[in-house]
Design an enzyme around this catalytic site. Structure first.
Site, PDB file in Angstrom:
ATOM      1  CB  ALA A 108     -32.460 -13.793 -28.790  1.00 19.51           C
ATOM      2  CE  LYS A 109     -32.303  -6.000 -31.297  1.00 20.68           C
ATOM      3  NZ  LYS A 109     -33.491  -5.836 -32.164  1.00 20.68           N
TER       4      LYS A 109
END
Ligand code: GLU
Length: 420
Positions: A108-109
Site C-alpha cells: 500500500a502507499k
C-alpha cells in the site's frame, strides 16, 4: 528534487515493469490484468486550520494495491508533487518489495499533496491528524499499516497512532510502524532502510567485483535512507563518500567527505549545500559523477534513457523508490552496471517495520542486536534469492527481483482462488 518531466508517469513505469516480467514468465489474461490494477483506492479532501486562522483544503490518497499475501503495508509521503498515479506506483512497488523479502504483507502507499517545509509544526500536526481520521476506517493492524516515507517521520507516526487510538478508545500501537520506541517502536527501525541497503551493497559487491573498502560512493538524496547508507558504508565498510546532494543541490569532494560532518552541516543550515571545502554540483550532475557506487536516495525518475549512458558508477543501489526508468535498466545492463533494484535495496525499512508490528502484536520487544541480526539475515537471503534468478534466467537484477516477487504474489492469488 525535480522529476524527469511531467511526461513520465510513475504508474506507467510500474505497469511496464509488470508487463516485462509477465512476458518473461508467461503470466497472461486475467492474472496479468489484476496485477496491473490497484485493489482499493481512497482519495480524501479535507480542511486544515492554519496558524493565521484561515482554512486550507488538502488532498490525500491511500492506495491498497494487492493483499493476497497479507495486510497491506507502506509509507505515507508528504510532497507538493504527490499524485494518485504516483501513490499507485509506490503501492505496487511495496507489494513486490514485501514479496521479495518474503514478509507476510501486501503493498500500500499513502500521500498528501503539501509542502511540509512551509508548514508550521501545529499545522503539520492538524493536517496529519485530520488525514489519519479521514483514512481511519481504511487502515488497522490487520488491514493496512502505514509507515514513514518522504518528509514524514516518527513524530508523524505518533500523531497517527494517537488519532487512531483516540477513535478506538484504546491504544493500538500496531496500526503504524516507524514509531518512537516509547510508543512501541522497534530498536533499529530508524536506520533500517540505509542499513539494509548497506548489507545488499556488501553482498552484491562480492559478486560484481566492485570495491567497497577504498571504493568511492555518490549519494543523491540525504534524508533518512541516504544519510544512514552513507554513514554505514563510510564507518563499517571503509568506503569514501565523494559526493552528496539533497533537494537544494549537491557537493563533491574526490578526496572524500565525512558524512557525519555533512549531516551536522545540513542540520544547522538546512542543506548540504555550502559545505566547507567541497565544490557545488547539481542533482543531475551527481548521477554522472565519478564514483564506484551510486546511491539514488531521493525521488522517482532520476536515471532515464537520456542520462543512463553517462552513468560512470559500476553499481547503482536504489535506496529511493523508482529512481530508474525501464529504458535506463536496459542501457545499464548492457553497460554491465550492477543495479540493485529498489524493491530489494531499500527493503530493510519495511522488513524492520514488520519486526516492529510483530513486536507490537506480541507486546514483547527485541534488542537492537536481535533486530539487526534478523535484518541482516533477511537482506543476505533475499539478495542471494534474486541473484540466483538473475543468473538462471540471464536477466538483470530488477527483472529477477520482479520474477521472484510476482511469482510469490501470483502463487498466493492462485492458491486462494477467486471469490466467490
Ligand atoms: N516507506 C518505506 C518504503 O518505501 C517503508 C514502508 C514501511 O515500512 O511500511 O519501503
Amino acid at each position: 528534487m525535480e522529476r524527469a518531466g511531467p511526461s513520465v508517469n510513475p504508474f506507467d513505469t510500474a505497469r511496464r515493469q509488470i508487463d516485462i516480467v509477465a512476458d518473461l514468465i508467461g503470466i497472461n489474461g486475467g492474472v496479468r490484468e489484476l496485477l496491473k490494477h490497484p485493489k482499493r483506492e481512497l482519495t480524501v479532501n479535507f480542511p486544515v486550520r492554519m496558524d493565521d486562522g484561515s482554512y486550507r483544503v488538502f488532498t490525500g490518497h491511500r492506495v491498497q494495491y494487492n493483499m493476497a499475501r497479507g495486510p497491506t503495508k507502506g509509507g505515507i509521503r508528504y510532497h507538493p508533487q504527490v499524485t494518485l498515479d504516483e501513490v499507485r506506483a509506490l503501492a505496487a512497488w511495496m507489494t513486490w518489495k514485501c514479496a521479495v523479502v518474503n514478509i507476510p504483507y501486501g503493498g500500500a502507499k499513502g500521500g498528501v499533496v503539501c509542502d511540509p517545509k512551509t508548514l508550521k509544526i501545529g499545522e503539520l500536526e492538524r493536517l496529519t491528524r485530520r488525514y489519519a481520521s479521514e483514512i481511519a476506517s481504511f487502515i488497522g493492524p490487520e488491514i493496512d499499516i502505514p509507515a514513514p516515507d518522504v518528509y514524514t517521520d516518527s513524530q508523524t507516526m505518533s500523531w497517527i497512532m494517537d488519532t487512531y487510538s483516540m477513535q478506538k478508545g484504546y491504544s493500538v500501537p500496531g496500526v503504524v510502524t516507524g514509531k518512537p520506541i516509547a510508543l512501541g517502536g522497534s530498536e533499529g527501525r530508524g536506520e533500517a532502510t540505509g542499513r539494509g541497503c548497506a548489507y545488499v551493497i556488501r553482498e552484491a559487491a562480492k559478486d560484481a567485483g566492485v570495491r567497497v573498502k577504498g571504493g568511492t560512493v555518490a549519494v543523491q538524496g540525504f534524508g533518512n535512507a541516504g544519510s544512514v547508507a552513507a554513514n554505514l558504508l563510510h564507518d563499517e565498510q571503509g568506503a569514501t563518500i565523494v559526493a552528496i546532494s539533497d533537494s537544494k543541490g549537491g557537493i563533491v569532494k574526490p578526496e572524500g567527505l565525512n558524512p557525519h560532518t555533512v549531516e551536522e552541516h545540513k542540520r544547522k543550515t538546512g542543506s548540504v549545500v555550502g559545505f566547507p571545502g567541497a565544490k557545488a554540483i547539481s542533482n543531475e550532475e551527481i548521477l554522472e559523477t565519478k564514483a564506484d557506487i551510486l546511491i539514488p536516495a531521493a525521488l522517482e525518475n532520476q536515471i532515464t534513457g537520456k542520462n543512463a549512458d553517462r552513468i560512470q558508477a559500476k553499481m547503482v543501489a536504489e535506496a529511493a523508490n523508482g529512481p530508474t526508468l525501464p529504458e535506463a535498466d536496459t542501457a545499464l545492463f548492457q553497460k554491465k552496471v550492477t543495479v540493485l533494484p529498489d524493491i530489494l535495496a531499500n527493503a530493510g525499512g519495511v522488513t524492520v517495520s514488520y519486526f516492529e508490528w510483530a513486536q507490537d502484536i506480541q507486546g514483547f520487544f527485541w534488542s537492537l542486536e536481535e533486530v539487526n541480526q534478523r535484518l541482516e539475515r533477511v537482506m543476505v537471503r533475499s539478495y542471494s534469492d534474486v541473484r540466483k534468478v538473475a543468473v538462471d534466467k540471464k536477466v538483470h537484477n530488477r527483472s529477477a527481483a520482479y520474477v521472484l516477487a510476482i511469482q510469490r504474489v501470483v502463487d498466493a492469488m492462485k492458491t486462494r482462488g477467486i471469490y466467490p
